[in-house]
Design a protein around this motif. Structure first.
Motif, PDB file in Angstrom:
ATOM      1  N   GLN A  46       7.955 -54.005 -49.801  1.00  0.00           N
ATOM      2  CA  GLN A  46       8.399 -52.717 -49.275  1.00  0.00           C
ATOM      3  C   GLN A  46       9.793 -52.650 -48.580  1.00  0.00           C
ATOM      4  OE1 GLN A  46       6.118 -50.745 -46.014  1.00  0.00           O
ATOM      5  NE2 GLN A  46       5.034 -52.680 -46.010  1.00  0.00           N
ATOM      6  N   GLU A  47      10.000 -53.956 -48.232  1.00  0.00           N
ATOM      7  CA  GLU A  47      11.428 -54.143 -47.378  1.00  0.00           C
ATOM      8  C   GLU A  47      12.511 -54.133 -48.584  1.00  0.00           C
ATOM      9  OE1 GLU A  47      10.939 -56.399 -43.420  1.00  0.00           O
ATOM     10  OE2 GLU A  47       9.837 -57.517 -45.105  1.00  0.00           O
ATOM     11  N   LEU A  48      12.290 -54.841 -49.490  1.00  0.00           N
ATOM     12  CA  LEU A  48      13.350 -54.791 -50.609  1.00  0.00           C
ATOM     13  C   LEU A  48      13.361 -53.583 -51.465  1.00  0.00           C
ATOM     14  CD1 LEU A  48      12.726 -58.671 -52.081  1.00  0.00           C
ATOM     15  CD2 LEU A  48      14.615 -57.664 -50.596  1.00  0.00           C
ATOM     16  N   TYR A  80       3.554 -57.367 -46.463  1.00  0.00           N
ATOM     17  CA  TYR A  80       3.437 -57.026 -44.952  1.00  0.00           C
ATOM     18  C   TYR A  80       4.805 -56.598 -44.352  1.00  0.00           C
ATOM     19  CZ  TYR A  80       2.139 -57.547 -40.255  1.00  0.00           C
ATOM     20  OH  TYR A  80       2.002 -57.285 -38.919  1.00  0.00           O
ATOM     21  N   ALA A  81       4.600 -55.586 -43.354  1.00  0.00           N
ATOM     22  CA  ALA A  81       5.981 -55.150 -42.663  1.00  0.00           C
ATOM     23  C   ALA A  81       4.996 -54.340 -41.401  1.00  0.00           C
ATOM     24  CB  ALA A  81       6.705 -54.144 -43.456  1.00  0.00           C
ATOM     25  N   ASP A  82       5.817 -54.853 -40.547  1.00  0.00           N
ATOM     26  CA  ASP A  82       5.207 -54.012 -39.032  1.00  0.00           C
ATOM     27  C   ASP A  82       6.464 -53.331 -38.628  1.00  0.00           C
ATOM     28  OD1 ASP A  82       3.674 -53.218 -37.153  1.00  0.00           O
ATOM     29  OD2 ASP A  82       3.660 -54.948 -35.973  1.00  0.00           O
ATOM     30  N   PRO A  83       6.597 -52.137 -38.565  1.00  0.00           N
ATOM     31  CA  PRO A  83       5.483 -50.993 -39.037  1.00  0.00           C
ATOM     32  C   PRO A  83       5.796 -50.913 -40.541  1.00  0.00           C
ATOM     33  CG  PRO A  83       7.338 -49.905 -38.118  1.00  0.00           C
ATOM     34  CD  PRO A  83       7.542 -51.400 -37.857  1.00  0.00           C
ATOM     35  N   VAL A  84       4.690 -50.409 -41.188  1.00  0.00           N
ATOM     36  CA  VAL A  84       4.688 -49.886 -42.527  1.00  0.00           C
ATOM     37  C   VAL A  84       5.979 -48.880 -42.670  1.00  0.00           C
ATOM     38  CG1 VAL A  84       3.452 -48.708 -44.416  1.00  0.00           C
ATOM     39  CG2 VAL A  84       2.125 -50.314 -42.931  1.00  0.00           C
ATOM     40  N   LYS A  89       3.575 -45.155 -46.624  1.00  0.00           N
ATOM     41  CA  LYS A  89       2.074 -44.875 -46.238  1.00  0.00           C
ATOM     42  C   LYS A  89       1.313 -44.016 -47.145  1.00  0.00           C
ATOM     43  CE  LYS A  89       3.229 -45.298 -41.457  1.00  0.00           C
ATOM     44  NZ  LYS A  89       3.387 -44.830 -40.209  1.00  0.00           N
ATOM     45  N   THR A  90      -0.220 -44.465 -46.902  1.00  0.00           N
ATOM     46  CA  THR A  90      -1.019 -43.480 -47.763  1.00  0.00           C
ATOM     47  C   THR A  90      -0.668 -41.865 -47.133  1.00  0.00           C
ATOM     48  OG1 THR A  90      -2.527 -44.790 -47.847  1.00  0.00           O
ATOM     49  CG2 THR A  90      -3.407 -42.680 -47.787  1.00  0.00           C
ATOM     50  N   ASN A  91      -0.542 -40.996 -48.389  1.00  0.00           N
ATOM     51  CA  ASN A  91      -0.181 -39.603 -48.315  1.00  0.00           C
ATOM     52  C   ASN A  91      -0.777 -39.044 -49.292  1.00  0.00           C
ATOM     53  OD1 ASN A  91       1.002 -37.149 -48.063  1.00  0.00           O
ATOM     54  ND2 ASN A  91       3.058 -37.911 -47.701  1.00  0.00           N
ATOM     55  N   PRO A  92      -1.946 -38.195 -49.032  1.00  0.00           N
ATOM     56  CA  PRO A  92      -2.532 -37.179 -49.775  1.00  0.00           C
ATOM     57  C   PRO A  92      -1.684 -36.168 -50.630  1.00  0.00           C
ATOM     58  CG  PRO A  92      -3.906 -37.232 -47.871  1.00  0.00           C
ATOM     59  CD  PRO A  92      -2.386 -37.777 -47.612  1.00  0.00           C
ATOM     60  N   ASP A  93      -0.673 -35.793 -49.844  1.00  0.00           N
ATOM     61  CA  ASP A  93       0.460 -34.878 -50.289  1.00  0.00           C
ATOM     62  C   ASP A  93       1.312 -35.239 -51.384  1.00  0.00           C
ATOM     63  OD1 ASP A  93      -0.439 -32.780 -48.484  1.00  0.00           O
ATOM     64  OD2 ASP A  93       1.090 -33.494 -47.095  1.00  0.00           O
ATOM     65  N   THR A  94       1.436 -36.636 -51.508  1.00  0.00           N
ATOM     66  CA  THR A  94       2.034 -37.372 -52.558  1.00  0.00           C
ATOM     67  C   THR A  94       1.254 -38.187 -53.712  1.00  0.00           C
ATOM     68  OG1 THR A  94       2.828 -39.350 -51.232  1.00  0.00           O
ATOM     69  CG2 THR A  94       4.530 -37.312 -51.306  1.00  0.00           C
ATOM     70  N   MET A 101      -1.377 -56.156 -48.039  1.00  0.00           N
ATOM     71  CA  MET A 101      -1.472 -57.685 -48.337  1.00  0.00           C
ATOM     72  C   MET A 101      -1.287 -58.166 -47.152  1.00  0.00           C
ATOM     73  SD  MET A 101      -2.499 -57.393 -51.326  1.00  0.00           S
ATOM     74  CE  MET A 101      -2.756 -59.030 -51.720  1.00  0.00           C
ATOM     75  N   PRO A 102      -1.857 -59.540 -46.875  1.00  0.00           N
ATOM     76  CA  PRO A 102      -1.756 -60.483 -45.608  1.00  0.00           C
ATOM     77  C   PRO A 102      -0.090 -60.992 -45.725  1.00  0.00           C
ATOM     78  CG  PRO A 102      -3.385 -61.233 -47.294  1.00  0.00           C
ATOM     79  CD  PRO A 102      -2.860 -60.118 -47.912  1.00  0.00           C
ATOM     80  N   VAL A 103       0.135 -61.378 -44.411  1.00  0.00           N
ATOM     81  CA  VAL A 103       1.504 -61.902 -44.183  1.00  0.00           C
ATOM     82  C   VAL A 103       1.950 -62.885 -45.400  1.00  0.00           C
ATOM     83  CG1 VAL A 103       2.916 -62.918 -42.646  1.00  0.00           C
ATOM     84  CG2 VAL A 103       1.348 -61.078 -41.972  1.00  0.00           C
TER      85      VAL A 103
END
Length: 156
Positions: A46-48, A80-84, A89-94, A101-103
């Motif tokens: 998610q960072e890349l 892993y990223a903090d925060p996501v 993020k999970t989103n029912p609208d999309t 996944m673990p760090v």
């Protein structure tokens, strides 16, 4: 290369399409909407990916809108990223469901599986490349790996 040409190649001549440059990121996004699967299963860093969103923001927004318009759900396994990141993020609208996944899980590519396609993209802005394979057995095998990882991942 346009998406129509890519699809034509995958359907008629070649079962592997090699992609280079920003097309390696963009074309698999477009292919998802064109293929109209019920669900896309992907593993991403998610960072890349965020770096590519900066360059292709309008395309990403358009691809998400088209995916939602076609009712295509997405299951995201995230590094892993903090925060996501909000977009991940999970989103029912999309129609998005995400798990973390673990760090210790390093993954510097995007691996997306949908229908009988597997799309892999190296997330390196200076050397972006990837490929799309169209093969039912390969796709089902990658989907099995995804499903095992999914069951052990943390819901976000």
């Amino acid at each position: 290369m346009v998406i129509e040409e890519m699809i034509r190649n995958l359907e008629t001549r070649e079962d592997v399409q090699i992609l280079r440059g920003i097309e390696a990121y963009e074309l698999p996004l477009l292919l998802r909407a064109e293929a109209k699967p019920a669900v896309v299963k992907q593993i991403i860093n998610q960072e890349l990916v965020a770096n590519f969103h900066k360059v292709t923001g309008d395309l990403v927004k358009s691809a998400i809108a088209k995916r939602v318009e076609h009712g295509i759900a997405i299951k995201n396994l995230l590094t892993y990223a903090d925060p996501v990141r909000e977009i991940e993020k999970t989103n029912p609208d999309t129609l998005k469901e995400s798990r973390m996944m673990p760090v210790s899980f390093r993954f510097d590519i995007i691996l997306a599986v949908f229908r009988d396609f597997v799309a892999v993209t190296k997330l390196d802005a200076a050397d972006c490349k990837g490929y799309v394979v169209r093969d039912e057995l390969i796709a089902k095998s990658f989907e099995s790996v995804f499903n095992v990882l999914w069951t052990d991942a943390e819901i976000v």
